[in-house]
Design a protein around this motif. Structure first.
Motif, PDB file in Angstrom:
ATOM      1  N   GLU A   7       0.822  -1.209   0.000  1.00 17.01           N
ATOM      2  CA  GLU A   7       0.000   0.000   0.000  1.00 17.01           C
ATOM      3  C   GLU A   7       0.860   1.265   0.000  1.00 17.01           C
ATOM      4  O   GLU A   7       0.594   2.219  -0.730  1.00 17.01           O
ATOM      5  N   VAL A  10       2.658   1.681  -3.479  1.00 20.16           N
ATOM      6  CA  VAL A  10       1.707   2.119  -4.503  1.00 20.16           C
ATOM      7  C   VAL A  10       1.307   3.570  -4.279  1.00 20.16           C
ATOM      8  O   VAL A  10       1.260   4.358  -5.230  1.00 20.16           O
ATOM      9  N   ALA A  11       1.066   3.950  -3.034  1.00 18.08           N
ATOM     10  CA  ALA A  11       0.709   5.343  -2.750  1.00 18.08           C
ATOM     11  C   ALA A  11       1.831   6.286  -3.181  1.00 18.08           C
ATOM     12  O   ALA A  11       1.574   7.343  -3.766  1.00 18.08           O
ATOM     13  N   ALA A  14       2.170   6.152  -7.146  1.00 20.19           N
ATOM     14  CA  ALA A  14       0.987   6.627  -7.869  1.00 20.19           C
ATOM     15  C   ALA A  14       1.007   8.137  -8.085  1.00 20.19           C
ATOM     16  O   ALA A  14       0.162   8.668  -8.804  1.00 20.19           O
ATOM     17  N   ALA A  33      -0.874  -3.451  -8.888  1.00 18.25           N
ATOM     18  CA  ALA A  33      -1.595  -2.536  -8.005  1.00 18.25           C
ATOM     19  C   ALA A  33      -1.419  -1.087  -8.447  1.00 18.25           C
ATOM     20  O   ALA A  33      -2.360  -0.286  -8.370  1.00 18.25           O
ATOM     21  N   LEU A  34      -0.237  -0.751  -8.925  1.00 18.39           N
ATOM     22  CA  LEU A  34       0.029   0.597  -9.403  1.00 18.39           C
ATOM     23  C   LEU A  34      -0.798   0.897 -10.655  1.00 18.39           C
ATOM     24  O   LEU A  34      -1.374   1.980 -10.792  1.00 18.39           O
ATOM     25  N   ASP A  36      -3.626  -0.513 -11.385  1.00 17.21           N
ATOM     26  CA  ASP A  36      -5.005  -0.393 -10.898  1.00 17.21           C
ATOM     27  C   ASP A  36      -5.260   0.980 -10.286  1.00 17.21           C
ATOM     28  O   ASP A  36      -6.397   1.456 -10.280  1.00 17.21           O
ATOM     29  N   ALA A  37      -4.216   1.627  -9.768  1.00 15.15           N
ATOM     30  CA  ALA A  37      -4.341   2.959  -9.176  1.00 15.15           C
ATOM     31  C   ALA A  37      -4.334   4.067 -10.239  1.00 15.15           C
ATOM     32  O   ALA A  37      -4.469   5.241  -9.908  1.00 15.15           O
TER      33      ALA A  37
END
Length: 129
Positions: A7, A10-11, A14, A33-34, A36-37
């Motif tokens: 998390e 990715v934050a 992003a 995940a990135l 998807d963000a």
């Protein structure tokens, strides 16, 4: 990778519109995940690897890179990057005009100038200059 580390990575990543992960190997979880963000993600490796449909994959070796792979990136990142790839990856990022962020394996220290960001269970190295 623990969920809190994923998390946090990715934050942080992003914040960028387009990213290239160097040496994705068999662990495309951050790239997926990135993507998807909302970040446009390309993953590279020296050998063909399987990545999710949301991630573009290109065979490339950062020690003999194809500059076009990195040209549109504003972030180049790597996870568990071995020391011998710190300088070549920084050179690729500089040529592309992109930020360079990476993690290392355990006790490996960065061989390029960095500042450190502490994440849950991980240190993120952000290349300077």
């Amino acid at each position: 990778m623990i969920p809190e580390t994923l998390e946090a990575l990715v934050a942080r990543f992003a914040e960028f519109d387009a990213a290239v992960e160097v040496g994705v190997g068999r662990r495309p979880v951050v790239a997926d995940a990135l993507a998807d963000a909302g970040t446009d993600v390309t993953a590279t490796d020296r050998r063909i690897q399987s990545v999710p449909d949301t991630v573009r994959f290109v065979v490339d070796d950062v020690t003999d890179p194809d500059p076009s792979v990195y040209a549109d990136a504003d972030l180049i990142y790597a996870l568990n990057l071995p020391p011998e790839l710190h300088d070549p990856t920084l050179a690729v990022a500089r040529e592309a005009g992109a930020a360079f962020m990476f993690t290392t394996l355990g006790t490996d220290q960065p061989l390029v100038p960095v500042h450190r960001e502490t994440l849950p269970a991980e240190t993120l190295f952000v290349a300077r200059g």
